[in-house]
Design a protein around this motif. Structure first.
Motif, PDB file in Angstrom:
ATOM      1  N   ASP A 162     -16.314  16.639  66.502  1.00  0.00           N
ATOM      2  CA  ASP A 162     -15.559  17.979  66.336  1.00  0.00           C
ATOM      3  C   ASP A 162     -16.471  18.767  64.970  1.00  0.00           C
ATOM      4  O   ASP A 162     -16.459  18.122  64.064  1.00  0.00           O
ATOM      5  N   ARG A 163     -16.466  20.020  65.163  1.00  0.00           N
ATOM      6  CA  ARG A 163     -17.056  20.892  64.044  1.00  0.00           C
ATOM      7  C   ARG A 163     -18.754  20.476  63.874  1.00  0.00           C
ATOM      8  O   ARG A 163     -19.245  20.831  62.693  1.00  0.00           O
ATOM      9  N   VAL A 164     -19.172  19.651  64.693  1.00  0.00           N
ATOM     10  CA  VAL A 164     -20.728  19.374  64.473  1.00  0.00           C
ATOM     11  C   VAL A 164     -21.529  19.974  65.179  1.00  0.00           C
ATOM     12  O   VAL A 164     -21.405  20.000  66.341  1.00  0.00           O
ATOM     13  N   ASP A 165     -22.514  20.684  64.873  1.00  0.00           N
ATOM     14  CA  ASP A 165     -23.509  21.308  65.335  1.00  0.00           C
ATOM     15  C   ASP A 165     -24.641  20.211  66.343  1.00  0.00           C
ATOM     16  O   ASP A 165     -25.509  19.813  65.292  1.00  0.00           O
ATOM     17  N   ILE A 166     -24.356  19.879  67.483  1.00  0.00           N
ATOM     18  CA  ILE A 166     -25.020  18.820  67.845  1.00  0.00           C
ATOM     19  C   ILE A 166     -26.436  19.324  67.917  1.00  0.00           C
ATOM     20  O   ILE A 166     -27.570  18.424  67.867  1.00  0.00           O
ATOM     21  N   ALA A 167     -26.901  20.482  68.006  1.00  0.00           N
ATOM     22  CA  ALA A 167     -28.112  21.075  68.253  1.00  0.00           C
ATOM     23  C   ALA A 167     -29.007  20.600  66.971  1.00  0.00           C
ATOM     24  O   ALA A 167     -30.178  20.458  66.941  1.00  0.00           O
ATOM     25  N   LYS A 168     -28.253  20.248  65.960  1.00  0.00           N
ATOM     26  CA  LYS A 168     -29.076  19.929  64.590  1.00  0.00           C
ATOM     27  C   LYS A 168     -29.189  18.429  64.633  1.00  0.00           C
ATOM     28  O   LYS A 168     -29.510  17.926  63.276  1.00  0.00           O
ATOM     29  N   ALA A 170     -20.622 -13.804  66.924  1.00  0.00           N
ATOM     30  CA  ALA A 170     -21.979 -13.393  67.638  1.00  0.00           C
ATOM     31  C   ALA A 170     -22.481 -11.959  67.383  1.00  0.00           C
ATOM     32  O   ALA A 170     -21.919 -11.410  66.592  1.00  0.00           O
ATOM     33  N   THR A 171     -23.904 -11.853  67.492  1.00  0.00           N
ATOM     34  CA  THR A 171     -24.440 -10.627  67.356  1.00  0.00           C
ATOM     35  C   THR A 171     -25.320 -10.161  68.652  1.00  0.00           C
ATOM     36  O   THR A 171     -25.813 -10.985  69.599  1.00  0.00           O
ATOM     37  N   LYS A 172     -25.517  -9.028  68.494  1.00  0.00           N
ATOM     38  CA  LYS A 172     -26.684  -8.501  69.672  1.00  0.00           C
ATOM     39  C   LYS A 172     -27.531  -7.228  69.006  1.00  0.00           C
ATOM     40  O   LYS A 172     -26.998  -6.293  68.415  1.00  0.00           O
ATOM     41  N   ARG A 173     -28.675  -7.352  69.566  1.00  0.00           N
ATOM     42  CA  ARG A 173     -29.609  -6.234  68.937  1.00  0.00           C
ATOM     43  C   ARG A 173     -30.011  -5.488  70.192  1.00  0.00           C
ATOM     44  O   ARG A 173     -30.284  -5.804  71.551  1.00  0.00           O
ATOM     45  N   ALA A 174     -30.260  -3.994  69.848  1.00  0.00           N
ATOM     46  CA  ALA A 174     -30.758  -3.297  71.139  1.00  0.00           C
ATOM     47  C   ALA A 174     -31.412  -2.269  70.488  1.00  0.00           C
ATOM     48  O   ALA A 174     -31.207  -1.503  69.583  1.00  0.00           O
ATOM     49  N   GLU A 175     -32.652  -2.028  71.126  1.00  0.00           N
ATOM     50  CA  GLU A 175     -33.473  -0.803  70.634  1.00  0.00           C
ATOM     51  C   GLU A 175     -33.230   0.588  71.213  1.00  0.00           C
ATOM     52  O   GLU A 175     -32.716   0.566  72.568  1.00  0.00           O
ATOM     53  N   VAL A 176     -33.271   1.680  70.641  1.00  0.00           N
ATOM     54  CA  VAL A 176     -32.923   2.940  71.054  1.00  0.00           C
ATOM     55  C   VAL A 176     -33.792   4.024  70.521  1.00  0.00           C
ATOM     56  O   VAL A 176     -34.180   4.010  69.415  1.00  0.00           O
ATOM     57  N   SER A 177     -33.844   5.194  71.418  1.00  0.00           N
ATOM     58  CA  SER A 177     -34.810   6.143  70.817  1.00  0.00           C
ATOM     59  C   SER A 177     -33.820   7.443  70.733  1.00  0.00           C
ATOM     60  O   SER A 177     -32.935   7.654  71.817  1.00  0.00           O
ATOM     61  N   ALA A 178     -33.694   8.159  69.686  1.00  0.00           N
ATOM     62  CA  ALA A 178     -32.875   9.400  69.409  1.00  0.00           C
ATOM     63  C   ALA A 178     -33.656  10.481  69.458  1.00  0.00           C
ATOM     64  O   ALA A 178     -34.889  10.685  68.985  1.00  0.00           O
ATOM     65  N   GLU A 179     -33.092  11.656  69.965  1.00  0.00           N
ATOM     66  CA  GLU A 179     -33.739  13.022  70.016  1.00  0.00           C
ATOM     67  C   GLU A 179     -32.785  14.214  69.528  1.00  0.00           C
ATOM     68  O   GLU A 179     -31.703  14.102  69.527  1.00  0.00           O
ATOM     69  N   LEU A 180     -33.479  14.887  68.617  1.00  0.00           N
ATOM     70  CA  LEU A 180     -32.935  16.072  68.122  1.00  0.00           C
ATOM     71  C   LEU A 180     -32.141  16.768  69.354  1.00  0.00           C
ATOM     72  O   LEU A 180     -32.702  17.191  70.362  1.00  0.00           O
ATOM     73  N   GLY A 181     -30.757  17.334  69.126  1.00  0.00           N
ATOM     74  CA  GLY A 181     -29.937  17.827  70.036  1.00  0.00           C
ATOM     75  C   GLY A 181     -29.691  17.385  70.913  1.00  0.00           C
ATOM     76  O   GLY A 181     -28.866  17.677  72.158  1.00  0.00           O
ATOM     77  N   GLN A 182     -29.822  15.819  70.930  1.00  0.00           N
ATOM     78  CA  GLN A 182     -29.223  15.012  72.066  1.00  0.00           C
ATOM     79  C   GLN A 182     -27.983  13.977  71.688  1.00  0.00           C
ATOM     80  O   GLN A 182     -28.321  13.340  70.355  1.00  0.00           O
TER      81      GLN A 182
END
Lengths: 282, 100
Positions: B14-20, B79-91
């Motif tokens: 809420d109130r966060v500009d996702i585009a940034k 227990a633990t779990k690792r996962a790779e992830v890619s982040a993109e601006l505006g997404q």
């Protein structure tokens, strides 16, 4: 200061839950966590409403701190055991705060709430109210607190330790990655500061690494233990955790926490700022 | 002054500009259902710890990362779990972390 004097483990905590000379205090970034459950007998301190001046950006006065701890049932003679979430991030901040006002016997529960939870130890929801005390604090010990003009004079002279994440240090992020990034101040770091993220000092379960490992982390990053040191982060909480490591666990002399940190420094007009992964020049 | 602290489950959008923002969020599952106790850590491309949040009672977490590659580490009791992830601006990048 040895590790045994400032850290307790879960076994010690369990053995002292009913000890009237010991008060357990939860200090969390999520102040509602205590309402869900907490260590039996623990009281809560709210880092924001209890420990920050409501008007100015500063700590509560000595008199207000005395009134707060008296109301919580804490006396100057108590052994205070602090614990909280996120590798004791806020508990370490409170530890530094207690030391600022001269409390003699303060300790951290090693690993804090996270280690306690991951080991499936008992948490309760019953809230205790301890008998009110008359708490007597000392004047602020400013030998452990740095102010902005001292920080500017320390560039290229003292050890400056930026304990934020590498992306915040380099200017790629303005806040920790669990927070939205829009901020008012510029990005970057204080020139000559070494980037030694606070999180390097904690194991995955939140407990502190060994003294040997901790010393190697700082020395490898260029900290000269013969010099004075100022640690900073964004608002002085994470750097209180690193102050605890440097001053209380490793026994380094003249270590101060700059609680104004990047939100103050990065908003100052006319001060030098470095960008990128290197410390930069004085 | 707002805290650097982590909100359980992550800060609301809420109130966060996702585009940034480059948002990484999701749910931690343990034994076939959302975990109620645990933590998620965000490591950068050099596997350096960057941030950590306690999960919500429904296993939720959220980070506001920089664009690029990241590693998530979920910690639940035992227990633990690792996962790779890619982040993109505006997404908003959504994923489930399944901890065995």
């Amino acid at each position: 200061m040895s590790r045994n004097e400032v850290l307790v483990d879960a076994e010690w905590a369990i053995a002292h839950l009913a000890d009237e000379k010991v008060v357990f205090v939860e200090v969390d970034e999520d102040t509602a966590a205590y309402d869900t459950n907490h260590i039996s007998g623990a009281v809560r301190l709210d880092w924001r409403s209890d420990l920050q001046d409501g008007t100015r950006r500063d700590f509560v006065s000595k008199e207000a701190f005395e009134a707060l701890l008296g109301k919580k049932g804490i006396s100057a003679d108590h052994t205070v055991v602090l614990y909280g979430g996120n590798n004791n991030w806020f508990a370490a901040y409170a530890y530094w705060y207690f030391k600022l006002y001269g409390h003699k016997d303060v300790r951290l529960l090693d690993g804090g709430r996270k280690k306690w939870e991951l080991e499936s130890r008992e948490l309760v929801s019953e809230v205790v109210e301890l008998p009110v005390t008359t708490y007597v604090a000392q004047e602020q010990d400013t030998s452990i607190r740095a102010f902005r003009d001292e920080v500017i004079k320390a560039i290229g002279v003292e050890n400056l330790v930026d304990v934020r994440s590498p992306d915040e240090y380099a200017g790629r992020l303005l806040a920790p990655a669990h927070l939205p990034q829009e901020q008012s101040q510029v990005a970057g770091h204080i020139p000559t500061a070494a980037n030694i993220p606070w999180s390097k000092t904690a194991a995955e379960d939140g407990s502190f690494k060994s003294d040997e490992d901790l010393k190697a982390i700082y020395e490898t990053a260029g900290v000269d233990f013969s010099k004075d040191t100022i640690a900073y982060c964004r608002i002085g909480e994470r750097s209180a955790h690193s102050w605890f490591v440097l001053h209380e666990l490793l026994g380094a002399k003249n270590v101060r926490n700059y609680d104004g940190s990047w939100t103050e420094y990065g908003s100052l007009v006319g001060v030098p700022v470095a960008l990128g992964d290197e410390p930069g020049q004085a | 002054m707002s805290s650097c602290g982590a909100v359980v489950g992550g800060v609301s959008l809420d109130r966060v500009d996702i585009a940034k923002e480059a948002v990484i969020q999701g749910v931690v599952h343990h034994d076939g259902k959302p975990a109620s106790i645990g933590y998620v850590r965000l490591h950068d491309a050099n596997d350096e710890f960057t941030a950590e949040v306690p999960i919500s009672s429904q296993g939720e977490f959220r980070f506001f990362a920089a664009p690029g590659n990241w590693t998530l580490v979920a910690l639940v009791p035992g227990a633990t779990k690792r996962a790779e992830v890619s982040a993109e601006l505006g997404q908003i990048t959504d994923l489930d972390l399944l901890v065995a």
